[in-house]
Design a protein around this motif. Structure first.
Motif, PDB file in Angstrom:
ATOM      1  N   CYS A  69      13.156   3.311  -2.290  1.00  0.00           N
ATOM      2  CA  CYS A  69      12.174   2.850  -3.270  1.00  0.00           C
ATOM      3  C   CYS A  69      12.811   2.599  -4.629  1.00  0.00           C
ATOM      4  O   CYS A  69      13.540   3.438  -5.145  1.00  0.00           O
ATOM      5  CB  CYS A  69      11.060   3.879  -3.407  1.00  0.00           C
ATOM      6  SG  CYS A  69       9.756   3.353  -4.523  1.00  0.00           S
ATOM      7  N   ARG A  70      12.508   1.483  -5.203  1.00  0.00           N
ATOM      8  CA  ARG A  70      12.978   1.151  -6.551  1.00  0.00           C
ATOM      9  C   ARG A  70      11.925   1.505  -7.589  1.00  0.00           C
ATOM     10  O   ARG A  70      12.233   1.602  -8.767  1.00  0.00           O
ATOM     11  CB  ARG A  70      13.329  -0.330  -6.602  1.00  0.00           C
ATOM     12  CG  ARG A  70      14.517  -0.632  -5.674  1.00  0.00           C
ATOM     13  CD  ARG A  70      14.852  -2.077  -5.619  1.00  0.00           C
ATOM     14  NE  ARG A  70      15.304  -2.527  -6.926  1.00  0.00           N
ATOM     15  CZ  ARG A  70      15.478  -3.793  -7.240  1.00  0.00           C
ATOM     16  NH1 ARG A  70      15.246  -4.724  -6.356  1.00  0.00           N
ATOM     17  NH2 ARG A  70      15.900  -4.136  -8.434  1.00  0.00           N
ATOM     18  N   GLU A 120      12.182   2.944 -11.733  1.00  0.00           N
ATOM     19  CA  GLU A 120      11.566   2.168 -12.822  1.00  0.00           C
ATOM     20  C   GLU A 120      10.521   2.990 -13.559  1.00  0.00           C
ATOM     21  O   GLU A 120      10.395   2.901 -14.788  1.00  0.00           O
ATOM     22  CB  GLU A 120      10.950   0.872 -12.278  1.00  0.00           C
ATOM     23  CG  GLU A 120      11.976  -0.116 -11.773  1.00  0.00           C
ATOM     24  CD  GLU A 120      12.999  -0.513 -12.842  1.00  0.00           C
ATOM     25  OE1 GLU A 120      12.625  -0.689 -14.011  1.00  0.00           O
ATOM     26  OE2 GLU A 120      14.191  -0.639 -12.489  1.00  0.00           O
TER      27      GLU A 120
END
Length: 147
Positions: A103-104, A108
């Motif tokens: 997961c990015r 972020e």
């Protein structure tokens, strides 16, 4: 990002104490001024005391005082300490997020959270209570008790 009620109350207590000067404020009087239960204010005062921002003395001549560290503290440092550096989202909750390995979003959100804190690092308690806010804070009084 939304602050917890505890952090909000703690910041308001610090702000009120910053303009207290020689006024003897107690946890009970601050709770009444902020229109919150005494127990909530007592927990916030205890935590602020642990952090070295508030000095709380018991007994005759006692009361609450903002320390030098409290006056010069940044809102960012206070919020970081009270909110903790935890994740904005619960990637490791039960059950854990199935995207957590790739997961990015998590990174972020952490970056955005740090930007939020960094913006608050530019604001000191002393600057928060400058005019016109200081006058309003001084005017806060516990509600009159009806007989």
């Amino acid at each position: 990002m939304r602050l917890t009620v505890f952090t909000d109350l703690s910041l308001r207590i610090v702000m009120r104490l910053a303009v207290a000067e020689e006024e003897a404020l107690t946890t009970r009087s601050v709770a009444a001024m902020m229109a919150v239960p005494y127990t909530h204010a007592a927990k916030a005062v205890a935590r602020l005391s642990e952090m070295g921002l508030v000095e709380a003395r018991r007994g005759r001549g006692g009361g609450l005082r903002l320390t030098r560290a409290g006056f010069s503290a940044t809102v960012g440092s206070i919020v970081r300490e009270l909110e903790g550096a935890g994740d904005v989202v619960g990637c490791e909750d039960d059950p854990p997020c199935p995207l957590r390995e790739a997961c990015r979003l998590r990174g972020e959100l952490r970056r955005a959270q740090e930007a939020f804190f960094a913006a608050l690092d530019e604001v000191t308690v002393e600057s928060l209570v400058a005019s016109p806010t200081g006058k309003i804070l001084v005017a806060l009084q516990p509600p009159e008790q009806t007989p």
